[in-house]
Design an enzyme around this catalytic site. Structure first.
Site, PDB file in Angstrom:
ATOM      1  N   ASP A 171      -2.831  32.439  -0.266  1.00  0.00           N
ATOM      2  CA  ASP A 171      -2.461  31.548  -1.354  1.00  0.00           C
ATOM      3  C   ASP A 171      -3.730  30.792  -1.770  1.00  0.00           C
ATOM      4  O   ASP A 171      -4.743  30.833  -1.069  1.00  0.00           O
ATOM      5  CB  ASP A 171      -1.371  30.586  -0.858  1.00  0.00           C
ATOM      6  CG  ASP A 171      -0.897  29.658  -1.949  1.00  0.00           C
ATOM      7  OD1 ASP A 171      -0.725  30.128  -3.088  1.00  0.00           O
ATOM      8  OD2 ASP A 171      -0.701  28.458  -1.677  1.00  0.00           O
ATOM      9  N   ASP A 203      -3.762  27.317  -4.135  1.00  0.00           N
ATOM     10  CA  ASP A 203      -3.572  25.857  -4.144  1.00  0.00           C
ATOM     11  C   ASP A 203      -3.182  25.373  -2.757  1.00  0.00           C
ATOM     12  O   ASP A 203      -2.198  25.833  -2.185  1.00  0.00           O
ATOM     13  CB  ASP A 203      -2.470  25.468  -5.137  1.00  0.00           C
ATOM     14  CG  ASP A 203      -2.866  25.759  -6.575  1.00  0.00           C
ATOM     15  OD1 ASP A 203      -3.960  25.338  -6.965  1.00  0.00           O
ATOM     16  OD2 ASP A 203      -2.076  26.399  -7.293  1.00  0.00           O
ATOM     17  N   ASP A 206       0.103  27.576   2.548  1.00  0.00           N
ATOM     18  CA  ASP A 206       0.320  26.174   2.941  1.00  0.00           C
ATOM     19  C   ASP A 206       1.771  25.749   2.795  1.00  0.00           C
ATOM     20  O   ASP A 206       2.090  24.585   2.986  1.00  0.00           O
ATOM     21  CB  ASP A 206      -0.562  25.256   2.091  1.00  0.00           C
ATOM     22  CG  ASP A 206      -0.090  25.190   0.634  1.00  0.00           C
ATOM     23  OD1 ASP A 206       0.122  26.267   0.036  1.00  0.00           O
ATOM     24  OD2 ASP A 206       0.081  24.077   0.100  1.00  0.00           O
TER      25      ASP A 206
END
Length: 259
Positions: free
Chosen positions: A15, A17, A211
């Site tokens: 990922d 962000d 995250d």
């Protein structure tokens, strides 16, 4: 925590962000992680649920942050949404609430913009979110247009905190129309299968790094990848306990993966 097995994975899906950056700030350890991927010649893909930017824009953004990465290493929920609509759409038209990364991806596959009688209403992250757009979307969905979200994320991390994402932006349309949106981005297996195919590996040969428990970890788990939760974004150690599944690895950041 023994990371030997993780470091022996042939490839990585990451990922962006909250894993690679917050806004325009590169996170600690990212450069070392990317250097290690190149040194070890491990295939990797940045798979982001954000639909705002094209792969070229993401490449240029990371370039400004000091990372030189070819645009072939990026795949976004906008591209996944465009691929889905190319396969599913008959009228090839949509009313779109989103940024250039989404509209350009739809144009590339032949989907035209239509605010009169579109087949789909498509919603992604945007800075131009307003009452008029929401009202138009509600009217079109009530008239029969199908509601599509680029991703289900309610929030995303920025430089100064947590901000609303696609899931939050599409929610008023769902509530007003009593229609559930179909989300194309993670954890949808459509997007994950494309990512694994782009790596050129089998699922068990790769790891998913993210995250968020509700998109990244479950996406990796359901696609057969080992999962890595980094605590540099949205989910925390306390968050893990709220879910019936667990990541295989919990790390402070991606820099911990590189030896």
């Amino acid at each position: 925590m023994d990371l030997k097995e993780l470091r022996e994975k042939k490839g990585f899906i990451c990922d962006m962000d909250g894993v690679i950056y917050h806004g325009n700030r590169l996170l600690p350890g990212v450069k070392e992680f990317v250097d290690w991927l190149y040194t070890e010649q491990k295939p990797f893909l940045f798979l982001t649920n954000s639909s705002e930017r094209s792969p070229r824009e993401l490449q240029q953004k990371l370039g400004r942050l000091g990372l030189d990465i070819d645009e072939s290493h990026f795949y976004t929920s906008a591209l996944a949404t465009a691929k889905f609509l190319k396969m599913q759409s008959r009228k090839k038209s949509a009313f779109v609430i989103g940024e250039a990364g989404l509209t350009n991806a739809l144009y590339e596959v032949g989907i035209t913009m239509n605010d009169v009688d579109p087949e789909y209403v498509v919603v992604g992250e945007t800075h131009n979110y307003n009452y008029d757009n929401i009202s138009k979307a509600v009217q079109l969905v009530l008239a029969g247009a199908k509601l599509i979200g680029t991703n289900p994320d309610l929030t995303g991390p920025g430089e100064t905190g947590i901000f609303p994402a696609c899931g939050a932006m599409i929610s008023p349309i769902e509530v007003a129309t009593r229609k559930r949106a179909y989300f194309v981005g993670k954890p949808n297996p459509l997007m994950m299968r494309t990512g694994i195919k782009m790596l050129g590996l089998h699922a068990q040969e790769a790891a998913m790094v993210g995250d968020r428990m509700d998109t990244d970890v479950i996406a990796g788990l359901e696609s057969g990848l080992d999962t890595v939760l980094v605590l540099s974004g949205v989910s925390t150690r306390a968050t893990i306990e709220e879910y019936p599944y667990r990541p295989k690895y919990v790390l402070d950041g991606v820099g911990d993966i590189a030896p």
